[in-house]
Design an enzyme around this catalytic site. Sequence first.
Site, mmCIF file in Angstrom:
data_model
loop_
_atom_site.group_PDB
_atom_site.id
_atom_site.type_symbol
_atom_site.label_atom_id
_atom_site.label_comp_id
_atom_site.label_asym_id
_atom_site.label_seq_id
_atom_site.Cartn_x
_atom_site.Cartn_y
_atom_site.Cartn_z
ATOM 1 N N ASP A 96 97.082 -25.223 117.780
ATOM 2 C CA ASP A 96 95.636 -25.565 118.186
ATOM 3 C C ASP A 96 95.779 -27.209 118.626
ATOM 4 O O ASP A 96 96.738 -27.724 118.219
ATOM 5 C CB ASP A 96 94.770 -25.237 117.069
ATOM 6 N N ASP A 98 92.726 -29.551 119.238
ATOM 7 C CA ASP A 98 91.599 -30.620 118.647
ATOM 8 C C ASP A 98 91.757 -30.787 117.259
ATOM 9 O O ASP A 98 91.650 -29.662 116.413
ATOM 10 C CB ASP A 98 90.251 -30.149 118.901
ATOM 11 N N ARG A 160 84.574 -28.112 142.672
ATOM 12 C CA ARG A 160 85.658 -29.305 142.728
ATOM 13 C C ARG A 160 87.051 -28.595 143.134
ATOM 14 O O ARG A 160 87.547 -27.550 142.805
ATOM 15 C CB ARG A 160 85.836 -30.177 141.427
ATOM 16 N N THR A 203 94.397 -23.090 122.857
ATOM 17 C CA THR A 203 93.544 -24.071 122.724
ATOM 18 C C THR A 203 91.952 -23.581 123.748
ATOM 19 O O THR A 203 92.276 -23.031 124.728
ATOM 20 C CB THR A 203 93.497 -25.525 123.026
ATOM 21 N N ALA A 204 90.827 -23.830 123.340
ATOM 22 C CA ALA A 204 89.862 -23.521 124.271
ATOM 23 C C ALA A 204 89.694 -24.628 124.936
ATOM 24 O O ALA A 204 89.106 -24.746 126.030
ATOM 25 C CB ALA A 204 88.393 -23.577 123.161
ATOM 26 N N LYS A 248 91.809 -16.490 120.869
ATOM 27 C CA LYS A 248 93.167 -17.305 120.574
ATOM 28 C C LYS A 248 93.929 -15.796 120.170
ATOM 29 O O LYS A 248 95.006 -15.928 120.501
ATOM 30 C CB LYS A 248 93.052 -18.307 119.593
ATOM 31 N N ASN A 274 87.788 -21.163 112.122
ATOM 32 C CA ASN A 274 87.402 -20.323 113.368
ATOM 33 C C ASN A 274 88.732 -19.740 113.857
ATOM 34 O O ASN A 274 88.788 -18.788 114.689
ATOM 35 C CB ASN A 274 86.712 -21.270 114.257
#
Length: 338
Positions: A96, A98, A160, A203-204, A248, A274
């Site tokens: 992960d 964060d 963008r 990761t998100a 995940k 989580n």
Amino acid sequence: MPESPQDFLANWTASRGNLRNFLETTAFAPLGEGPQRAAGEAAAAVAVEELFGINLDAYSAGVESVAGSFESAGANKLNHPDPAIPQDVGAAAFFDVDNTLIQGSSLVSFAFGLAKRRYFTFSEIVPIAWKQLKFRVSGNENAEDVAAGRVQALEFIKGRSVEEMVALCEEIVDQSMAHKAYPGTKQLAQMHIDAGQQVWLVTATPVQLAQILARRFGFTGALGTVAEVKDGKFTGRLVGDILHGPGKKHAVAALATMERLDLSRCTAYSDSANDVPMLSMVGTAVAINPDARLHRIAQERGWLIRDYRSVRKAVKTYGLPALAMAAFSFGGWRLTRK
């Protein structure tokens, strides 16, 4: 008159042909396209459930996420292993980002980077900053906050240029994220690399940001939340899962299939309860800087626990009010010195 050998053989051949025709066209008739597809999906669903404990729709979403990550990177792997290191084929580590690899939230770093470049206003960033403050103080990652943050991020980048966004992500990583990596976590990742194992970020975080981190740290690759791209610009829509919680697990299941990984020989690292679905699917689970719930689960299940934080250790030792008072006092001292 008895049959001649020639007549017997001719009749037997004809009968065998009739029997074969009956078996092929009636008793075991070939399936049409629809039934064939249904049978194949049923077999795949059974296999996916037995291997990964998820249904076929979840696995398909994981495949979309991994395929989208690979397409974003332009390759399956960002860094190739050192040819001098014998490879432990089938083994990998999943990290992960964060509060596991880096301090705090990568999404907030991303948001502030966009704000500096006037992608949105200061008032729009306040809710994100508040969520980050809660995360840093409590150590608890709120699933609703994460999901809402990703939706906001997708909306902010809509229309963008991908090229522009990649350049921006490189600046954000180099200026605001790379130096926040926990040395202890980086050492764990290097240990897997030195053992000839793959190392993946899961990761998100927007996939472009995650992949730049992986490149900088020499990891195999990164799976992240993938924003749809058309004609070189973001559409504001999501591809596959948001890689948070069960997402995940779905992505790791798909990656394990594509890379032929033996999950019983793999390791996963996270700070958040989580991510228990991902941690539970590998042979070795490690709680890094765990929130209270993950710390409890890790103790119950006998998972390894590593804590590289300093702020939260101080909170436990001195208490949040005392630290807050110290921070304000320090701030006041700084002001008087100006």
